[in-house]
Design a protein around this motif. Structure first.
Motif, PDB file in Angstrom:
ATOM      1  N   GLY A 141       0.815  -1.215   0.000  1.00 52.79           N
ATOM      2  CA  GLY A 141       0.000   0.000   0.000  1.00 52.79           C
ATOM      3  C   GLY A 141       0.848   1.264   0.000  1.00 52.79           C
ATOM      4  O   GLY A 141       0.509   2.248  -0.674  1.00 52.79           O
ATOM      5  N   LEU A 142       1.948   1.251   0.737  1.00 53.91           N
ATOM      6  CA  LEU A 142       2.848   2.401   0.744  1.00 53.91           C
ATOM      7  C   LEU A 142       3.449   2.628  -0.638  1.00 53.91           C
ATOM      8  O   LEU A 142       3.508   3.767  -1.122  1.00 53.91           O
ATOM      9  CB  LEU A 142       3.964   2.208   1.774  1.00 53.91           C
ATOM     10  N   ASP A 143       3.892   1.535  -1.276  1.00 54.62           N
ATOM     11  CA  ASP A 143       4.461   1.662  -2.621  1.00 54.62           C
ATOM     12  C   ASP A 143       3.428   2.178  -3.616  1.00 54.62           C
ATOM     13  O   ASP A 143       3.721   3.034  -4.445  1.00 54.62           O
ATOM     14  CB  ASP A 143       4.997   0.305  -3.102  1.00 54.62           C
ATOM     15  N   ARG A 144       2.233   1.658  -3.522  1.00 51.77           N
ATOM     16  CA  ARG A 144       1.172   2.056  -4.438  1.00 51.77           C
ATOM     17  C   ARG A 144       0.806   3.530  -4.249  1.00 51.77           C
ATOM     18  O   ARG A 144       0.658   4.280  -5.221  1.00 51.77           O
ATOM     19  CB  ARG A 144      -0.043   1.173  -4.212  1.00 51.77           C
ATOM     20  N   ALA A 145       0.673   3.944  -2.989  1.00 56.22           N
ATOM     21  CA  ALA A 145       0.349   5.350  -2.703  1.00 56.22           C
ATOM     22  C   ALA A 145       1.460   6.268  -3.196  1.00 56.22           C
ATOM     23  O   ALA A 145       1.190   7.327  -3.779  1.00 56.22           O
ATOM     24  CB  ALA A 145       0.118   5.540  -1.208  1.00 56.22           C
ATOM     25  N   ALA A 146       2.715   5.880  -2.980  1.00 57.09           N
ATOM     26  CA  ALA A 146       3.839   6.696  -3.431  1.00 57.09           C
ATOM     27  C   ALA A 146       3.834   6.829  -4.950  1.00 57.09           C
ATOM     28  O   ALA A 146       4.075   7.915  -5.491  1.00 57.09           O
ATOM     29  CB  ALA A 146       5.153   6.077  -2.961  1.00 57.09           C
ATOM     30  N   ARG A 147       3.548   5.740  -5.636  1.00 54.28           N
ATOM     31  CA  ARG A 147       3.516   5.767  -7.099  1.00 54.28           C
ATOM     32  C   ARG A 147       2.404   6.706  -7.604  1.00 54.28           C
ATOM     33  O   ARG A 147       2.625   7.513  -8.508  1.00 54.28           O
ATOM     34  CB  ARG A 147       3.323   4.349  -7.633  1.00 54.28           C
ATOM     35  N   VAL A 148       1.231   6.616  -6.991  1.00 57.64           N
ATOM     36  CA  VAL A 148       0.104   7.466  -7.410  1.00 57.64           C
ATOM     37  C   VAL A 148       0.424   8.939  -7.168  1.00 57.64           C
ATOM     38  O   VAL A 148       0.202   9.786  -8.039  1.00 57.64           O
ATOM     39  CB  VAL A 148      -1.188   7.052  -6.676  1.00 57.64           C
ATOM     40  N   VAL A 149       0.956   9.260  -5.992  1.00 59.40           N
ATOM     41  CA  VAL A 149       1.285  10.656  -5.677  1.00 59.40           C
ATOM     42  C   VAL A 149       2.368  11.167  -6.615  1.00 59.40           C
ATOM     43  O   VAL A 149       2.298  12.298  -7.109  1.00 59.40           O
ATOM     44  CB  VAL A 149       1.712  10.793  -4.197  1.00 59.40           C
TER      45      VAL A 149
ATOM     46  N   SER B 146       9.684  13.530  -6.497  1.00 61.47           N
ATOM     47  CA  SER B 146      10.095  12.121  -6.449  1.00 61.47           C
ATOM     48  C   SER B 146      11.054  11.827  -5.304  1.00 61.47           C
ATOM     49  O   SER B 146      10.895  10.829  -4.599  1.00 61.47           O
ATOM     50  CB  SER B 146      10.732  11.698  -7.770  1.00 61.47           C
ATOM     51  N   ASP B 147      12.042  12.674  -5.111  1.00 63.27           N
ATOM     52  CA  ASP B 147      13.016  12.438  -4.043  1.00 63.27           C
ATOM     53  C   ASP B 147      12.358  12.469  -2.670  1.00 63.27           C
ATOM     54  O   ASP B 147      12.620  11.610  -1.829  1.00 63.27           O
ATOM     55  CB  ASP B 147      14.146  13.465  -4.083  1.00 63.27           C
ATOM     56  N   ARG B 148      11.507  13.445  -2.447  1.00 58.74           N
ATOM     57  CA  ARG B 148      10.821  13.558  -1.154  1.00 58.74           C
ATOM     58  C   ARG B 148       9.870  12.386  -0.933  1.00 58.74           C
ATOM     59  O   ARG B 148       9.761  11.864   0.177  1.00 58.74           O
ATOM     60  CB  ARG B 148      10.063  14.865  -1.059  1.00 58.74           C
ATOM     61  N   ILE B 149       9.180  11.989  -1.977  1.00 62.72           N
ATOM     62  CA  ILE B 149       8.256  10.855  -1.865  1.00 62.72           C
ATOM     63  C   ILE B 149       9.035   9.586  -1.552  1.00 62.72           C
ATOM     64  O   ILE B 149       8.644   8.795  -0.692  1.00 62.72           O
ATOM     65  CB  ILE B 149       7.427  10.708  -3.158  1.00 62.72           C
ATOM     66  N   ARG B 150      10.156   9.401  -2.217  1.00 67.18           N
ATOM     67  CA  ARG B 150      10.988   8.219  -1.983  1.00 67.18           C
ATOM     68  C   ARG B 150      11.517   8.198  -0.543  1.00 67.18           C
ATOM     69  O   ARG B 150      11.485   7.171   0.127  1.00 67.18           O
ATOM     70  CB  ARG B 150      12.132   8.199  -2.989  1.00 67.18           C
ATOM     71  N   ARG B 151      11.978   9.354  -0.060  1.00 68.83           N
ATOM     72  CA  ARG B 151      12.472   9.429   1.327  1.00 68.83           C
ATOM     73  C   ARG B 151      11.360   9.143   2.324  1.00 68.83           C
ATOM     74  O   ARG B 151      11.547   8.404   3.290  1.00 68.83           O
ATOM     75  CB  ARG B 151      13.066  10.808   1.604  1.00 68.83           C
ATOM     76  N   GLY B 152      10.201   9.746   2.095  1.00 70.18           N
ATOM     77  CA  GLY B 152       9.073   9.547   3.004  1.00 70.18           C
ATOM     78  C   GLY B 152       8.604   8.106   3.015  1.00 70.18           C
ATOM     79  O   GLY B 152       8.294   7.543   4.077  1.00 70.18           O
ATOM     80  N   THR B 153       8.578   7.478   1.852  1.00 70.57           N
ATOM     81  CA  THR B 153       8.175   6.079   1.766  1.00 70.57           C
ATOM     82  C   THR B 153       9.181   5.202   2.494  1.00 70.57           C
ATOM     83  O   THR B 153       8.800   4.275   3.215  1.00 70.57           O
ATOM     84  CB  THR B 153       8.051   5.645   0.291  1.00 70.57           C
TER      85      THR B 153
ATOM     86  N   ARG C 118      11.068   6.049   5.017  1.00 73.20           N
ATOM     87  CA  ARG C 118      10.892   6.248   6.465  1.00 73.20           C
ATOM     88  C   ARG C 118       9.653   5.531   6.976  1.00 73.20           C
ATOM     89  O   ARG C 118       9.663   4.969   8.071  1.00 73.20           O
ATOM     90  CB  ARG C 118      10.814   7.732   6.784  1.00 73.20           C
ATOM     91  N   ALA C 119       8.593   5.552   6.189  1.00 68.93           N
ATOM     92  CA  ALA C 119       7.370   4.846   6.591  1.00 68.93           C
ATOM     93  C   ALA C 119       7.619   3.344   6.649  1.00 68.93           C
ATOM     94  O   ALA C 119       7.155   2.660   7.568  1.00 68.93           O
ATOM     95  CB  ALA C 119       6.236   5.165   5.624  1.00 68.93           C
ATOM     96  N   LYS C 120       8.377   2.826   5.693  1.00 74.25           N
ATOM     97  CA  LYS C 120       8.700   1.390   5.697  1.00 74.25           C
ATOM     98  C   LYS C 120       9.565   1.025   6.903  1.00 74.25           C
ATOM     99  O   LYS C 120       9.383  -0.029   7.503  1.00 74.25           O
ATOM    100  CB  LYS C 120       9.403   1.003   4.401  1.00 74.25           C
TER     101      LYS C 120
END
Length: 99
Positions: free
Chosen positions: A32-40, A49-56, A58-60
């Protein structure tokens, strides 16, 4: 007993339940985290992209800590610092300053 102590006592059982759910459904959560990151990332046109990747990431890591992978208190990058007896966490170790 202080306010923080009473809150810790009340949140203790909830932490156990959340940890159990994280262990049982870790794959679904990570998917779900990967899917949400991809959609955003698609909706923002890749601008963040960099911020989304970092946030994902950290969430993982947080899910990993909740699931207690590798033994009690261990996360993907080693053990999680334990709190002192007064409830404060130890200061994070920082690299030495560059001269």
């Amino acid at each position: 007993m202080g306010l923080l102590d009473s809150m810790k006592d009340r949140l203790g059982p909830a932490k156990g339940r959340v940890s159990d759910l994280a262990q049982r459904h870790e794959g679904r959560i990570l998917h779900g985290l990967d899917r949400a990151a991809r959609v955003v990332d698609e909706r923002t046109g890749g601008r963040y992209s960099d911020r989304i990747r970092r946030g994902t990431g950290r969430a993982k890591e947080a899910v990993d800590r909740l699931a207690h992978k590798g033994g009690p208190g261990a996360g993907a990058h080693g053990p999680v610092p334990e709190a002192d007896t007064d409830g404060s966490a130890p200061p994070p170790s920082a690299p030495p300053p560059v001269s």
